[in-house]
Write an enzyme that holds these catalytic residues in place. Structure first.
Site, PDB file in Angstrom:
ATOM      1  N   HIS A  50      37.688 -32.606  17.966  1.00  0.00           N
ATOM      2  CA  HIS A  50      39.150 -31.893  17.306  1.00  0.00           C
ATOM      3  C   HIS A  50      40.115 -32.894  17.641  1.00  0.00           C
ATOM      4  CE1 HIS A  50      37.342 -27.609  18.007  1.00  0.00           C
ATOM      5  NE2 HIS A  50      36.356 -28.453  17.351  1.00  0.00           N
TER       6      HIS A  50
ATOM      7  N   ASP B 296      27.211 -13.546  20.950  1.00  0.00           N
ATOM      8  CA  ASP B 296      25.974 -14.236  21.382  1.00  0.00           C
ATOM      9  C   ASP B 296      25.792 -13.391  22.632  1.00  0.00           C
ATOM     10  OD1 ASP B 296      26.191 -16.526  20.161  1.00  0.00           O
ATOM     11  OD2 ASP B 296      27.480 -17.614  21.260  1.00  0.00           O
TER      12      ASP B 296
ATOM     13  N   ASP C 144      30.429 -33.044  15.956  1.00  0.00           N
ATOM     14  CA  ASP C 144      29.820 -32.863  17.158  1.00  0.00           C
ATOM     15  C   ASP C 144      28.572 -33.425  17.810  1.00  0.00           C
ATOM     16  OD1 ASP C 144      31.697 -30.357  17.371  1.00  0.00           O
ATOM     17  OD2 ASP C 144      30.085 -29.132  16.542  1.00  0.00           O
TER      18      ASP C 144
ATOM     19  N   HIS D 219      30.065 -16.949  22.912  1.00  0.00           N
ATOM     20  CA  HIS D 219      30.710 -16.088  22.007  1.00  0.00           C
ATOM     21  C   HIS D 219      30.578 -14.534  22.125  1.00  0.00           C
ATOM     22  CE1 HIS D 219      30.218 -19.625  19.044  1.00  0.00           C
ATOM     23  NE2 HIS D 219      31.458 -19.640  19.407  1.00  0.00           N
TER      24      HIS D 219
END
Ligand code: 3MF
Ligand code: MG
Length: 346
Positions: free
Chosen positions: A214, A53, A251, A50
């Site tokens: 997803h 991050d 996840d 990210h």
């Protein structure tokens, strides 16, 4: 790189403290620097990031400071034999993004989202990757009447066009997800993401990232989602993981729940030579029960499962498969695949 030519990645968020909506952290935090040391040990060469991050507190930094921090990180990664796979703007934690980012009803929030994404593009450039991943976390609604889905599609397209114009080398991979955190997300599937990408000013630079969980949450088959995107040269990354039915985004380790579905994802990735176009990313979380010193096994398991399934995909008796398809003996083919997966003769 493994013996088949695949390269693997995960994000620092995949080593985490185990907090969930009903309970606090159960493992101590590991610093980002500490997390980076486990990549190579586990067989991973690339880091998914990210924007924050890579550059913490970037909202408080000048563009020059942001670029400088990113350059330093690039060197840190290089010293460890690592590089960045992609940068993703985190558009779901800041107060400005409470009700959406590019599709917020508040023009100031939309402006914030664009500025923040441009910073993420700068970071990617400094880290030496041309790939930005857009997980459109809060682009959607809790209440259908609050936004106009058609208008939102145009706002998303406009945001993508703005970013493509801002950085002429940038490629954008949209990561679709049907829900969570929003009740109803815009761009819930591969089909939506590809349709949006094909409308962009430079469609060649817009592709997709397929995440197993997803796709399953959207009621779709992840292997078909992969094949659909790869049919148009649009699959630029994956988030392999697993998901036990329609509930929160779990996840789970790759293959831990739906082994045959995992096999088929690997089979189509391998048949389409994914190693030539992208990195195999894992977006997996350790179970909350896992003790801190054992909380990277989900990553090891996921990578090892991928490699074992490549082996199984390549050792499948293709002539036998073709003969059974020709005879339309799909029951025997079912048995052949199941026997192959459990390591027994059909
Ligand atoms: C959410 C996700 C995200 C994205 C990440 C990079 C935190 O369901 O999968 O993980 O993968 O933001 O795009
Ligand atoms: Mg993901």
């Amino acid at each position: 790189m493994d013996k088949y030519g695949y390269r693997f990645s995960f994000g620092p968020w995949n080593i985490h403290e185990g907090a969930d909506p009903f309970g606090p952290a159960v493992r101590p935090s590991r610093t980002f620097a500490d997390k980076l040391t486990v990549y190579k040990e586990l067989g991973f060469d690339l880091v998914q990031l990210h924007d924050d991050d890579a550059v913490p507190n970037l909202d408080e930094l000048s563009p020059a400071q942001i670029r400088q921090t990113a350059r330093t990180l690039k060197q840190t990664l290089a010293d460890l034999g690592l590089s960045a796979e992609f940068v993703a703007p985190r558009l779901w934690e800041h107060p400005m993004t409470i009700d959406g980012a590019y599709t917020s009803n508040d023009p100031q929030a939309r402006a914030y989202a664009i500025e923040r994404s441009k910073k993420a593009a700068d970071i990617a450039q400094e880290l030496g990757t041309d790939l930005m991943v857009l997980w459109l976390a809060r682009e959607g609604t809790y209440l259908r009447e609050t936004k106009d889905a058609g208008r939102a599609a145009h706002q998303l397209l406009e945001a993508i066009n703005t970013l493509l114009a801002y950085d002429a080398n940038l490629r954008i991979a949209i990561e679709p997800k049907p829900n969570e955190p929003m009740d109803l997300a815009y761009i819930p599937t591969m089909g939506h993401a590809l349709a949006l990408g094909f409308q962009a000013d430079d469609p060649k630079r817009v592709g997709v990232l397929m995440e197993t969980a997803h796709s399953l949450l959207a009621g779709l088959d992840p292997a078909d989602e992969i094949s659909f995107a790869m049919a148009f040269g649009k699959l630029w990354s994956v988030h392999l993981n697993d998901q036990n039915g329609l509930k929160f985004d779990q996840d789970r380790s790759f293959g831990a729940i739906n082994l045959r579905t995992a096999f088929n994802q690997v089979r189509v990735l391998d048949e389409n030579r994914f190693w030539e176009v992208g990195v195999v990313g894992m977006d997996v979380k350790a179970l909350r029960t896992q003790p801190a010193d054992l909380a990277t096994k989900h990553l090891r398991n996921s990578l090892s499962m991928f490699l074992r399934l490549v082996e199984l995909s390549r050792s499948l008796d293709q002539a036998a498969v073709a003969a059974l398809i020709a005879a339309r003996d799909y029951e025997e083919l079912d048995w052949l695949i199941l026997s192959h997966l459990i390591g027994r003769a059909a």
